[in-house]
Enzyme design. Structure first.
Site, PDB file in Angstrom:
ATOM      1  CB  ILE A 122     -10.627 -22.093 -30.602  1.00  0.00           C
ATOM      2  CG1 ILE A 122     -10.032 -22.799 -31.828  1.00  0.00           C
ATOM      3  CG2 ILE A 122     -11.402 -23.082 -29.729  1.00  0.00           C
ATOM      4  CD1 ILE A 122     -11.014 -23.554 -32.681  1.00  0.00           C
ATOM      5  CD  GLU A 123     -10.751 -20.199 -25.263  1.00  0.00           C
ATOM      6  OE1 GLU A 123     -11.822 -19.836 -24.746  1.00  0.00           O
ATOM      7  OE2 GLU A 123     -10.190 -21.262 -24.965  1.00  0.00           O
ATOM      8  CB  THR A 124     -13.663 -14.712 -28.249  1.00  0.00           C
ATOM      9  OG1 THR A 124     -12.471 -14.217 -28.872  1.00  0.00           O
ATOM     10  CG2 THR A 124     -13.407 -14.998 -26.786  1.00  0.00           C
ATOM     11  CE1 TYR A 313     -10.311 -24.325 -26.461  1.00  0.00           C
ATOM     12  CE2 TYR A 313      -8.110 -25.053 -25.864  1.00  0.00           C
ATOM     13  CZ  TYR A 313      -8.986 -24.044 -26.181  1.00  0.00           C
ATOM     14  OH  TYR A 313      -8.535 -22.749 -26.206  1.00  0.00           O
TER      15      TYR A 313
END
Length: 331
Positions: A122-124, A313
């Site tokens: 999800i982050e990168t 999120y």
């Protein structure tokens, strides 16, 4: 007479605008002087802090980005950004390629492996998109020119100074998100300093290029915030009428409800199962096109929000982790 009034009004507006700019500049100067004083107390020299400030550049694009976050979207527009077949395939490949490290981190920190894989995805997108903003400029811009959260970001700006020194990072090439988050797991400087681990054993805590350190550090972050391996995260609820739930929807505060405070005759578990109704819980509302969707968030869901406080999120991370787990186990 009317023309004179217009001129006077325009001049008044111009003077007022100039005064506001002077006040703003004065405020920033005052903040910088206080920052220098605080950093000297933290062991830096006046010259070191002054140089760090002078090497920082205001970036309007960062202000634009933080005022239009993805988390402001309704759920039905938000989740398709993250819950995609492409991300799932990339996540499964990342899990298989790093299976030993992920299993080792999960065991050491008592964290479910799928949550580690989901966070990095999800982050990168597994290191594909780590951010193109210069970290120093991002935190400088937000710390001195974004009043809603300036105090928080100035602290991160201060932590960045310490982090660069401690980890011997190359500040000139240090890139990240508009909020100053870095590496595979997008750790802000304070999180990097407090939760990063040298999981590869090479003597450095490298979250920027070392996948082993990134995996171990994400696991440690969740461990330190109270993740309970194998426990439930969130349960979908069935809302049987148009009456509002008796409990208030969670708004990022500490957990103060128990599951029993949320469940009601018109708001029950969508799938019947036995749960401890005395456990801490929150009510989550997701905006769908036709009607709102409700979920019961439990302690592990709250832990995800320690990474990013948005319930959207956290729900995206949770649902993605469940997809990963199901596909990984099936193959």
């Amino acid at each position: 007479m009317q023309f004179s009034t217009r001129i006077f009004g325009a001049l008044t507006l111009l003077i007022s605008s100039q005064i506001s700019c002077v006040h703003a500049a004065t405020d920033v100067d005052d903040l910088k002087q206080q920052f220098i004083a605080d950093q000297i107390k933290n062991g830096f020299s006046h010259q070191e802090v002054s140089d760090f400030l002078n090497q920082s550049t205001y970036n309007q694009a960062i202000i634009d980005a933080i005022t239009k976050p993805w988390e402001a979207k309704p759920w039905h527009q938000y989740y398709p950004i993250f819950l995609t077949e492409k991300r799932l395939e990339k996540g499964l490949a990342f899990w298989h390629e790093n299976a030993d490290t992920i299993a080792k981190a999960a065991d050491k920190y008592n964290v479910d492996p799928q949550i580690i894989v989901a966070i990095i995805g999800i982050e990168t997108f597994y290191g594909s998109y780590m951010g193109n903003y210069r970290v120093q400029d991002a935190l400088y811009t937000l710390g001195f020119y974004y009043s809603p959260r300036a105090t928080f970001f100035r602290k991160e700006y201060a932590n960045l100074m310490s982090l660069i020194k401690e980890e011997q990072l190359d500040n000139a090439t240090l890139k990240g998100s508009y909020a100053g988050a870095m590496g595979y797991g997008q750790f802000i400087p304070s999180s990097y300093r407090h939760y990063a681990v040298d999981f590869s054993g090479d003597g450095r805590r490298d979250l920027l290029t070392n996948k082993q350190d990134a995996i171990g550090s994400v696991a440690n972050y969740f461990h330190q915030h109270g993740w309970q391996r194998g426990e439930l995260v969130a349960l979908k609820l069935h809302h049987s009428d148009n009456k509002p739930p008796k409990a208030k929807v969670w708004t990022k505060e500490k957990l103060h409800y128990q599951a029993n405070d949320i469940l009601a005759p018109n708001l029950s578990l969508a799938t019947a199962r036995d749960i401890d109704i005395s456990q801490p819980a929150m009510l989550i509302k997701l905006e769908q096109p036709s009607e709102d969707e409700y979920w019961l968030g439990l302690k592990n869901f709250y832990v995800i929000t320690r990474y990013n406080r948005s319930p959207l999120y956290a729900m995206a991370v949770y649902q993605f982790s469940e997809q990963l787990k199901a596909e990984y186990n099936a193959k």
